[in-house]
Design an enzyme around this catalytic site. Structure first.
Site, short mmCIF file in Angstrom:
data_model
loop_
_atom_site.label_atom_id
_atom_site.label_comp_id
_atom_site.label_asym_id
_atom_site.label_seq_id
_atom_site.Cartn_x
_atom_site.Cartn_y
_atom_site.Cartn_z
N GLN A 145 -7.62 9.20 -5.43
CA GLN A 145 -7.59 9.64 -4.03
C GLN A 145 -7.24 8.48 -3.10
OE1 GLN A 145 -10.19 13.13 -2.43
NE2 GLN A 145 -11.45 11.32 -2.25
N GLU A 191 -3.44 7.95 -1.97
CA GLU A 191 -2.94 8.66 -0.80
C GLU A 191 -3.56 8.10 0.48
OE1 GLU A 191 -3.01 12.90 -1.04
OE2 GLU A 191 -1.99 12.95 -2.99
N GLU A 192 -4.84 7.75 0.42
CA GLU A 192 -5.50 7.20 1.60
C GLU A 192 -4.80 5.93 2.06
OE1 GLU A 192 -9.76 5.11 2.86
OE2 GLU A 192 -9.73 6.69 1.32
N ARG A 193 -4.45 5.06 1.12
CA ARG A 193 -3.88 3.77 1.49
C ARG A 193 -2.43 3.90 1.93
NH1 ARG A 193 -7.49 1.01 -3.31
NH2 ARG A 193 -9.37 0.83 -2.02
N ALA A 211 -2.75 5.21 5.46
CA ALA A 211 -3.21 4.18 6.38
C ALA A 211 -2.11 3.18 6.71
CB ALA A 211 -4.42 3.45 5.78
#
Length: 390
Positions: free
Chosen positions: A246, A249-251, A254
């Site tokens: 997960q 995708e978060e990074r 961001a």
């Protein structure tokens, strides 16, 4: 919503249109109220997410059967770039938590029942999601979390707490990472869909932050909170692995603050062109226009890195190294760019009246949240096989 691709680099760049004109949601529903929400320390997440959900922006790459558009992740990057036109960092961050941080594991590994209960309403904007990973003593070191979920019959009893929970005071449910056994730290954790209205869930406080002020951030405690075992996402004990997936995708999300950085450079160009010093526009001094050229070049290099990582990601590749590089570079460049541009605004840059000062505060978080710079470096070194052997 219609999305048109313009060929650029390997994956393309996008212009996104809704039934309204491009940017109308941002220009009409968000930007006019940003100053008010910054002062209040909170934006109306349910209202804004419902508008975005109706337009299709909260489930761009999520399955169609759960309200998503079923597109690939390149379109998420396009949305992330477009959200850079919002005049603060807090609201895009909260939107990213909803679409790219709290829901990817659920979409990929969750049961049909969980997707119906939590994913679908999150995509439609009917429920606000938050992510419960960081704790007081465990931020970037995810394996060290202490929150426990002890199985009793067909329920888990959860005790512990979470820190730095974006949209935590407004959320309807949390994607919670908790220890569900006493095994090895990388194999004893599970992701659990936790309704925030359950008995024993306590919002301890709304944290007063340096930046990202329009996004509320909560400290949350759990006191014998009972959750059905069926609320586990995927397999019990796989939570750490799911969260690491997960994080890709978060990074990437961001790091995709490209439009914000473009806007800061362009607004600085405009301001320095009309502001004079020693009878010349500030912009005409070589040190200034050369520095702005350097910064714009760095933004384009970051864009290429993000596009390359995204192109590999949609083909099923592990892009942990590239996503970590992108986030590392984005955090450092955001600091460098906002600091350099703020300098050219002079005294105005030290006020709250201009975007550059808000970006200076807001994007300091990028080198801390979602894995600190030092953790990104450790991940990169791991993939380079340069870490010292134990």
């Amino acid at each position: 919503m219609n999305i048109y691709r313009i060929s650029e680099l390997n994956i393309g760049k996008y212009i996104i249109y809704t039934e309204k004109t491009q940017n109308s949601i941002i220009d009409q529903e968000i930007n006019p109220y940003v100053d008010q929400w910054e002062a209040e320390g909170k934006f109306p997440a349910h209202k804004i997410f419902k508008i975005l959900g109706t337009a299709g922006f909260l489930g761009v790459n999520k399955p169609v059967e759960y309200g998503g558009l079923g597109l690939d992740y390149t379109y998420n990057v396009a949305v992330a770039e477009e959200l850079g036109n919002i005049r603060c960092g807090g609201i895009p961050m909260a939107i990213g938590v909803q679409s790219d941080m709290a829901t990817p594991a659920l979409a990929r590994f969750g049961s049909h029942e969980l997707k119906e209960e939590f994913l679908l309403p999150s995509i439609m904007g009917d429920k606000v999601a938050c992510l419960g990973v960081s704790e007081v003593g465990a931020g970037s070191d995810v394996s060290s979390i202490k929150t426990k979920a002890v199985r009793k019959g067909d329920e888990y009893v959860i005790n512990g707490g979470k820190m730095w929970t974006t949209t935590g005071t407004q959320a309807d449910w949390m994607c919670l990472l908790a220890n569900t056994s006493d095994g090895p730290p990388h194999r004893n954790k599970s992701l659990i869909c936790l309704p925030m209205n359950l008995p024993g869930v306590h919002i301890a406080r709304k944290i007063d932050k340096l930046g990202m002020r329009s996004s509320d951030t909560a400290e949350v405690f759990f006191d014998d909170v009972r959750v059905p075992c069926k609320n586990v996402i995927g397999q019990e004990g796989m939570g750490f692995t799911y969260q690491m997936i997960q994080f890709q995708e978060e990074r990437l999300w961001a790091a995709a603050i490209l439009t914000t950085m473009d806007n800061i450079v362009q607004e600085t160009v405009q301001y320095t062109r009309q502001r004079k010093i020693f009878k010349l526009p500030v912009l005409y001094h070589q040190a200034v226009h050369f520095r702005l050229a350097e910064l714009q070049t760095e933004v384009e290099l970051l864009r290429s890195l993000i596009y390359r990582a995204t192109a590999l990601y949609i083909k099923g590749n592990d892009v942990t190294k590239l996503a970590s590089m992108a986030k590392l570079k984005a955090g450092r460049l955001a600091r460098e760019l906002s600091d350099s541009c703020l300098q050219y605004w002079g005294g105005m840059g030290f006020t709250s009246d201009v975007l550059v000062s808000r970006v200076y505060r807001d994007f300091r978080l990028l080198s801390i949240g979602g894995g600190a710079d030092e953790v990104m470096l450790s991940i990169i070194c791991k993939y380079m096989d340069t870490l010292p052997k134990n």
